[in-house]
Design a protein around this motif. Sequence first.
Motif, short mmCIF file in Angstrom:
data_model
loop_
_atom_site.label_atom_id
_atom_site.label_comp_id
_atom_site.label_asym_id
_atom_site.label_seq_id
_atom_site.Cartn_x
_atom_site.Cartn_y
_atom_site.Cartn_z
N TRP A 396 0.92 -1.29 -0.07
CA TRP A 396 0.06 -0.03 0.03
C TRP A 396 0.90 1.32 0.08
O TRP A 396 1.76 1.40 0.79
N TRP A 397 0.59 2.19 -1.05
CA TRP A 397 1.26 3.40 -0.78
C TRP A 397 0.21 4.43 -1.00
O TRP A 397 -0.88 4.31 -1.66
N ASP A 398 0.32 5.81 -0.34
CA ASP A 398 -0.64 6.89 -0.68
C ASP A 398 0.21 8.02 -0.44
O ASP A 398 1.11 8.14 0.26
N ASN A 399 -0.05 9.17 -0.90
CA ASN A 399 0.48 10.43 -0.89
C ASN A 399 0.02 11.45 0.18
O ASN A 399 -0.13 12.45 0.23
N GLY A 400 -0.90 10.70 0.97
CA GLY A 400 -1.53 11.46 2.25
C GLY A 400 -2.69 12.10 1.60
O GLY A 400 -3.45 12.68 2.40
N ASN A 401 -3.14 11.88 0.41
CA ASN A 401 -4.30 12.42 -0.16
C ASN A 401 -5.19 11.53 -1.05
O ASN A 401 -5.48 10.50 -0.59
N ASN A 402 -5.20 11.90 -2.31
CA ASN A 402 -6.15 11.01 -3.17
C ASN A 402 -5.01 10.27 -4.31
O ASN A 402 -5.74 10.00 -5.24
N GLN A 403 -4.06 10.04 -3.88
CA GLN A 403 -3.18 9.34 -4.82
C GLN A 403 -3.03 7.86 -3.86
O GLN A 403 -2.41 7.88 -2.94
N ILE A 404 -3.29 6.91 -4.32
CA ILE A 404 -3.08 5.47 -3.85
C ILE A 404 -2.47 4.66 -5.13
O ILE A 404 -2.60 4.64 -6.10
N ALA A 405 -1.89 3.55 -4.08
CA ALA A 405 -1.47 2.36 -5.01
C ALA A 405 -1.43 1.10 -4.24
O ALA A 405 -1.19 1.15 -3.03
N PHE A 406 -1.60 -0.12 -4.55
CA PHE A 406 -1.56 -1.33 -3.74
C PHE A 406 -1.56 -2.57 -4.90
O PHE A 406 -1.72 -2.36 -5.90
N SER A 407 -0.67 -3.50 -4.37
CA SER A 407 -0.77 -4.88 -5.22
C SER A 407 -1.69 -5.80 -4.49
O SER A 407 -2.03 -5.81 -3.19
N ARG A 408 -1.93 -6.79 -4.92
CA ARG A 408 -2.43 -7.99 -4.68
C ARG A 408 -1.68 -9.08 -4.59
O ARG A 408 -1.29 -9.75 -5.79
N GLY A 409 -0.98 -9.41 -3.32
CA GLY A 409 0.21 -10.11 -3.57
C GLY A 409 1.48 -9.64 -4.43
O GLY A 409 1.77 -8.59 -4.87
N ASP A 424 3.74 11.16 -9.85
CA ASP A 424 5.29 11.15 -10.42
C ASP A 424 5.90 10.40 -9.23
O ASP A 424 6.28 10.99 -8.52
N GLN A 425 6.12 8.97 -9.23
CA GLN A 425 6.67 8.29 -8.18
C GLN A 425 7.09 6.85 -8.45
O GLN A 425 6.58 6.32 -9.49
N TRP A 426 8.27 6.71 -8.01
CA TRP A 426 8.81 5.16 -8.15
C TRP A 426 7.96 4.32 -7.24
O TRP A 426 7.78 4.80 -5.73
N LEU A 427 7.30 3.41 -7.47
CA LEU A 427 6.34 2.60 -6.57
C LEU A 427 6.81 1.13 -6.48
O LEU A 427 7.40 0.44 -7.65
N GLN A 428 6.56 0.37 -5.64
CA GLN A 428 6.86 -1.00 -5.32
C GLN A 428 5.67 -1.64 -5.85
O GLN A 428 4.48 -1.44 -5.28
N THR A 429 5.62 -2.24 -6.99
CA THR A 429 4.63 -3.43 -7.49
C THR A 429 4.35 -4.39 -6.91
O THR A 429 3.08 -5.12 -7.30
N GLY A 430 5.38 -5.24 -6.33
CA GLY A 430 5.29 -6.88 -5.80
C GLY A 430 5.30 -7.53 -7.05
O GLY A 430 5.20 -8.79 -6.59
N LEU A 431 5.25 -7.15 -8.20
CA LEU A 431 5.49 -8.09 -9.47
C LEU A 431 6.68 -8.50 -9.75
O LEU A 431 7.45 -7.72 -9.77
N PRO A 432 6.76 -9.71 -10.55
CA PRO A 432 8.10 -10.16 -11.28
C PRO A 432 8.38 -9.34 -12.09
O PRO A 432 7.71 -8.45 -12.81
N GLN A 433 9.76 -9.07 -12.28
CA GLN A 433 10.29 -8.26 -13.36
C GLN A 433 9.75 -8.43 -14.66
O GLN A 433 9.34 -9.71 -14.90
#
Length: 483
Positions: A396-409, A424-433
């Motif tokens: 789970w990631w958010d910018n404290g506001n209305n930008q969010i991201a998450f993975s399902r495993g 504009d953000q580097w984010l962890q996807t949890g996915l294989p390369q």
Amino acid sequence: TKDPNSAPNRHTAVHLFEWKWTDIANECERFLGPYGFSGVQVSPPNEHALIDGRPWWQRYQPVSYKLQSRSGSEAEFIDMVNRCNNAGVRIYVDAVINHMAAGGNRGSAGTSYNPGAKDFPGVPFSAWDFGDSLCKTGSGNIENYNDPDQVRNCKLVGLPDLLVSKDFVLDKIVEFMNRLINIGVAGFRIDAAKHMWPNDLNKLIGKLNNLPSQTFGNNKRPFIYFEVIDLGGEPIKNTDYTWMGRVSEFRYGKFLSEVVRKKFGQKLKYLNNFGTGWGMIPDGDAQIMVDNHDNQRGHGAGGDILTFFDSRLYKIATAFMLAWPYGYPVIMSSYNFNRNNDAQGPPSDGNGNTNNVIINADLSCGGGWICEHRWRQIYNMARFRNAAGFQPVQNWWDNGNNQIAFSRGNKAFIVINNDDHSLDQWLQTGLPQGQYCDIMSGNFEQGRCTGKVITVEGDGRTKVTISNSEEDPMIAIHVDAKL
Ligand code: LM2
Ligand code: CA
């Protein structure tokens, strides 16, 4: 049961509101099956009142349990159920069993009846089968939702209230539902469940047949979801019903709509515990939707519900719903209507004959049919939900506001930007390369991507850029759309 009886790896149903059986059968084969949908909620299939102007709500006024309705004949219904089951798509019937018709005098199967005298010879029900003597209000109608006795025993908007506690009445309803089960229906939405006593419904469910074993396997029970509108503040709770099946969690669509509209200071970041964390019933007890056929036109539950009229925000809400592991989702599939006419029926010839659904080359619908389930951003998210399976929310990631991201495993990953500036953000996807197809901006077809291509690095991270001015300010990727 609370189990939707889906075919393997299918997790999203669709309400094909007012569609004809012939169209639904075609839709199962040409679209819902191939695109991974699990089921269809159909409009009430039994004989209903014919009301002047042919409003949609005439179908909530039963005349008999003959399977002849505005959607088609019994033979067409049977053909639809068989063809949908063969396509891996289940049929759920909207069962209107709390009451009979208040208006009209000739039903959709041609049966004459007299609502004033409570005479419904097509079943047959007579005045003895209605609960008037139990109702203590002056008008005979439900007047006060703080009194459970009148909510269950009095008339809902003037509709003759069936005495479901009487054996004869219960048996007629059971006979009707068992006929549908034997045809191959996988479950029921129980209309107006709030207006029936839980113990009567429990008795009814106990008398239902198992599903046909040749289609469903041995000892499978019909899927049940109760329509109980509980937005808080009334003595009748949805938890009065969850011991017998799922309940439509109306708070889900209301709260999600408020968040996406940013009402009452709501923000996407607060969704990180959406579900029980927001006071809703447990995941496995809930049937969910953004909107339904009632609240999209101001009937039923209140709230500022998102609908296809607000298409951009609606797609955001639906994408979150399908990405988030809570409840069993039913996508509303609407027809267009004049917002000043809450009674307007489906596209028709003017004589009450519903038109065929028109399918365009780009997969969308025409002829007044909205077909939200055929919007790319929505059908691709049904596949996302299948790819995500039972994986938990991670990263789970958010910018404290209305930008969010998450993975399902390590199966799927979504980013939503509902702020009014870009993300504009580097984010962890949890996915294989590897390289993945963004299923919001395009489709993954024959190993190729018609939308943005997202590169996930060896450490699982990716650089995400989403302008707030994009038509769909979201990115969604999953392992079944990997290049
Ligand atoms: C439901 N859930 O509990 C359905 O989801 C909802 O669509 C149904 O109401 C309701 N219960 C009863 O099955 C709809 C519609 C009503 C309509 C009724 C009956 O929302 O507006 O009521 O169906 O057709 C209509 C008139 C109403 C009139 C009533 C009886 O709108 O003004 O009341 O018929 O004649 C005097
Ligand atoms: Ca009742």
